[in-house]
Design an enzyme around this catalytic site. Structure first.
Site, PDB file in Angstrom:
ATOM      1  N   ARG A  65      40.796  42.611  48.340  1.00  0.00           N
ATOM      2  CA  ARG A  65      40.585  43.362  47.099  1.00  0.00           C
ATOM      3  C   ARG A  65      39.282  42.941  46.416  1.00  0.00           C
ATOM      4  NH1 ARG A  65      42.809  43.086  41.463  1.00  0.00           N
ATOM      5  NH2 ARG A  65      43.009  45.249  40.723  1.00  0.00           N
ATOM      6  N   HIS A  69      36.266  45.505  45.514  1.00  0.00           N
ATOM      7  CA  HIS A  69      35.824  45.633  44.123  1.00  0.00           C
ATOM      8  C   HIS A  69      34.392  45.144  43.933  1.00  0.00           C
ATOM      9  CE1 HIS A  69      39.799  46.354  41.782  1.00  0.00           C
ATOM     10  NE2 HIS A  69      39.841  46.915  42.976  1.00  0.00           N
ATOM     11  N   ASN A  94      39.803  44.610  36.898  1.00  0.00           N
ATOM     12  CA  ASN A  94      39.883  43.247  37.420  1.00  0.00           C
ATOM     13  C   ASN A  94      40.532  42.245  36.479  1.00  0.00           C
ATOM     14  OD1 ASN A  94      38.381  43.947  39.794  1.00  0.00           O
ATOM     15  ND2 ASN A  94      36.491  43.830  38.605  1.00  0.00           N
ATOM     16  N   HIS A 193      46.407  48.603  51.504  1.00  0.00           N
ATOM     17  CA  HIS A 193      47.622  48.411  50.714  1.00  0.00           C
ATOM     18  C   HIS A 193      48.850  48.146  51.585  1.00  0.00           C
ATOM     19  CE1 HIS A 193      45.977  50.519  46.841  1.00  0.00           C
ATOM     20  NE2 HIS A 193      45.378  49.390  47.129  1.00  0.00           N
TER      21      HIS A 193
END
Length: 318
Positions: A65, A69, A94, A193
């Site tokens: 992740r 990001h 975040n 995911h």
């Protein structure tokens, strides 16, 4: 004639400079970038991630992740790792949810001990992401290297560029497209995911208000995610195999067991339904497309004019 000759020479020189710069940009990333300057890099990162994942299997998802990001905000430049008042860590997507920074810090310390001021934090994050995925059962791939670290963070871009858990399919396609990633890339990358956890606040609306959700699944999630309170209570993104990188995420979507609204959007009568069906029955195809999309995402470069360096500490500029 002299004027023409001088102008011609200037144009030729400019063309050569542009060609060199273009070539440098294209050739900047290579799996062998540190072959001589830091030959033990891959081993150091792998060992660091293996220890982190052994302590907490969820960490593989957390590092993945972070990479996503980071790359969606001014390219893969390690800007997410910076502390400070304008940090991306404090941006909406975040704040109080991005995690794993200490793992990158620990690996960076080991890398610096072996190869001082040589390897960027952005490259360490890229390698750590690959190893985390592989350590929990996912594919492996050669990571192009040679990224440099931004000296600044981009909090406003983080708020603008990162798709949220309530995104529609059209929004997902558009926001990934803004990064040069097509709809197939988006659907493959969403398969990330298949590992990890989410806080209740990110999926509460779906389990209480949406109709394209499996009733038993919704009830199960409601047990630990009440209508109010418990915002940070966790639930697995993939209810089938929460800590294993596989294609169960897509089989869950077929059964309307996507945790986020944005997850279920991939299989909800839209353009990605057929691809979701393919991935649900063909894990080899999913892994191949995931790797292709990860490399493509990892090649997103910082905007022209970004001041970069190789940070000695991932949390602050030199």
């Amino acid at each position: 004639m002299a004027t023409f000759s001088s102008r011609s020479t200037t144009l030729i020189t400019l063309a050569v400079v542009l060609a060199v710069l273009s070539g440098a940009a294209e050739a900047q990333l290579s799996p062998n970038f540190y072959a001589t300057s830091c030959p033990n890099l891959a081993t150091i990162v792998r060992q660091g991630m293996a220890a982190a994942v052994q302590r907490e299997p969820r960490m593989a998802a957390s590092i993945l992740r972070l990479f996503f990001h980071d790359c969606f905000v001014n390219g893969c430049d390690g800007s997410l790792l910076l502390d400070g008042t304008n940090s991306e860590k404090a941006a909406g997507p975040n704040a109080n949810s991005a995690r794993g920074f200490e793992v990158i810090d620990a690996i960076k310390t080991q890398v610096e001990a072996s190869c001082r001021a040589t390897v960027s934090c952005a490259d360490i994050l890229a390698l750590a992401t690959r190893d985390g995925v592989n350590l929990v059962g996912g594919p492996t791939w050669s990571v192009p290297l040679g990224r440099r670290d931004s000296r600044a963070a981009f909090q406003s871009l983080a708020n603008a560029n990162l798709p949220g858990p309530g995104s529609s399919l059209a929004t997902l396609i558009r926001m990934f497209g803004n990064q040069g990633l097509n709809a197939r890339d988006m659907t493959a990358l969403s398969g990330a995911h298949t590992i990890g956890r989410s806080q209740c606040r990110f999926f509460r609306s779906r389990i209480y208000t949406e109709t394209n959700i499996n009733g038993t699944f919704a009830t199960q999630r409601q047990q630990t995610c009440p209508r109010s309170g418990g915002d940070t209570n966790l639930a697995p993104l993939d209810v089938t195999t929460a800590d294993a990188f596989d294609n169960a995420y897509y089989t869950n979507l077929l059964q309307q067991r996507g945790l986020f609204h944005s997850d279920q959007e991939l299989f909800n009568g839209g353009s990605q339904d057929a691809l979701v069906r393919t991935y649900s029955t063909n894990p080899v195809q999913f892994n191949a497309d995931f790797v292709t999309a990860m490399i493509k995402m990892g090649n997103i470069m910082p905007a022209a004019g970004t001041t970069t360096e190789v940070r000695l500490n991932c949390r602050r500029p030199n």
